[in-house]
Write a protein that holds these residues in place. Structure first.
Motif, PDB file in Angstrom:
ATOM      1  N   ILE A   1       0.868  -1.171   0.000  1.00 17.83           N
ATOM      2  CA  ILE A   1       0.000   0.000   0.000  1.00 17.83           C
ATOM      3  C   ILE A   1       0.904   1.220   0.000  1.00 17.83           C
ATOM      4  O   ILE A   1       1.965   1.232   0.639  1.00 17.83           O
ATOM      5  CB  ILE A   1      -0.933  -0.020   1.221  1.00 17.83           C
TER       6      ILE A   1
ATOM      7  N   LYS B   1     -12.375  -4.214  -2.621  1.00 15.26           N
ATOM      8  CA  LYS B   1     -12.722  -3.152  -1.670  1.00 15.26           C
ATOM      9  C   LYS B   1     -11.758  -1.991  -1.901  1.00 15.26           C
ATOM     10  O   LYS B   1     -10.680  -2.167  -2.487  1.00 15.26           O
ATOM     11  CB  LYS B   1     -12.565  -3.638  -0.230  1.00 15.26           C
TER      12      LYS B   1
ATOM     13  N   GLU C   1      -9.870  -0.644   0.165  1.00 20.46           N
ATOM     14  CA  GLU C   1      -8.591  -0.901   0.846  1.00 20.46           C
ATOM     15  C   GLU C   1      -7.712  -1.926   0.140  1.00 20.46           C
ATOM     16  O   GLU C   1      -6.595  -2.203   0.580  1.00 20.46           O
ATOM     17  CB  GLU C   1      -8.827  -1.307   2.304  1.00 20.46           C
ATOM     18  N   ASP C   2      -8.208  -2.517  -0.950  1.00 16.97           N
ATOM     19  CA  ASP C   2      -7.371  -3.421  -1.740  1.00 16.97           C
ATOM     20  C   ASP C   2      -6.467  -2.650  -2.694  1.00 16.97           C
ATOM     21  O   ASP C   2      -5.598  -3.236  -3.346  1.00 16.97           O
ATOM     22  CB  ASP C   2      -8.241  -4.389  -2.555  1.00 16.97           C
ATOM     23  N   SER C   3      -6.667  -1.340  -2.790  1.00 18.06           N
ATOM     24  CA  SER C   3      -5.812  -0.523  -3.647  1.00 18.06           C
ATOM     25  C   SER C   3      -4.373  -0.597  -3.147  1.00 18.06           C
ATOM     26  O   SER C   3      -4.082  -0.284  -1.990  1.00 18.06           O
ATOM     27  CB  SER C   3      -6.288   0.931  -3.634  1.00 18.06           C
TER      28      SER C   3
END
Lengths: 111, 114
Positions: free
Chosen positions: B38, B83, B85-87
């Motif tokens: 991330i 989702k 937050e999977d970025s």
């Protein structure tokens, strides 16, 4: 607790100078590795040192490992502008094949 | 020099959509991995794969994630319902039997979930 914390977070030096980066970890390890990452690119393996070794050299790289202090250092001698990158330590903590990466040190070498 | 190849280099998807990230490991390697990073954070282990099965996975690798080696050359990571937050940047890696501790990484796929 976090495994693999490097310091400094960022380091700026002139070409020709030496760069030293440190890594601390918390659990016992089989080996510790250093990887390099150029901006926006993948990680490139630099050097691996096993838990029973204290020092290792590869070209302009020198790695030390102190298992009693749970720490390692990476020294790049006679740095070049092309050494500009982020450097990560990664530990292999035992009977597992995963690597746990540290937070990284961003090295900037000015020509 | 042989290298790990990942496609696509960038993937933009809508939340809830399925994505498949593709990797071609180095041809004689038998250990395969997915990691992710991330933005601004550590590189995190997701899963390791050997002998056509998962050998280890992290707590991140939940039921929404799966891996497959559909043929002799490709290794894929599927996220079923993405989702926000999977970025992250997703890295594939492989290693050989003789030097399985030394990982060779691909250049990554930047996944953006909108």
């Amino acid at each position: 607790s976090q495994q693999g914390e490097e310091d400094p977070q960022a380091l700026s030096i002139q070409e020709g100078e030496n760069a030293t980066m440190n890594c601390s970890y918390k659990t016992s390890i089989n080996n510790l590795q250093w990887y390099r990452q150029n901006s926006g690119r993948g990680l490139v393996h630099l050097i691996l040192i096993r838990s029973n070794e204290r020092e290792k050299h590869s070209g302009r790289l020198r790695v030390t490992l102190d298992t009693s202090k749970k720490s390692s250092s990476l020294l790049i001698t006679a740095s070049r502008a092309a050494d500009t990158a982020s450097y990560f330590c990664a530990t292999s903590p035992g009977i597992t094949d995963k690597l746990i990466f540290g937070t990284g040190t961003r090295l900037q070498v000015f020509p | 020099e042989p290298e790990v190849t990942q496609t696509p280099s960038h993937q933009v998807t809508q939340m809830g959509q399925e994505v498949i990230l593709r990797c071609v490991p180095i041809s004689n390697h038998l250990y395969f991995y997915w990691y992710r990073q991330i933005l601004g954070q550590k590189v995190e282990f997701l899963v390791s794969f050997y002998n056509n099965e998962i050998s280890e996975k992290s707590e991140i690798f939940d039921d929404q994630f799966s891996v497959e080696r559909p043929d002799g050359s490709n290794f894929t990571l599927k996220i079923r319902s993405t989702k926000l937050e999977d970025s992250a940047m997703y890295f594939c890696a492989s290693s050989s039997v003789l030097q399985n501790e030394k990982l060779f990484f691909g250049s990554g796929t930047q996944l953006s979930v909108l």
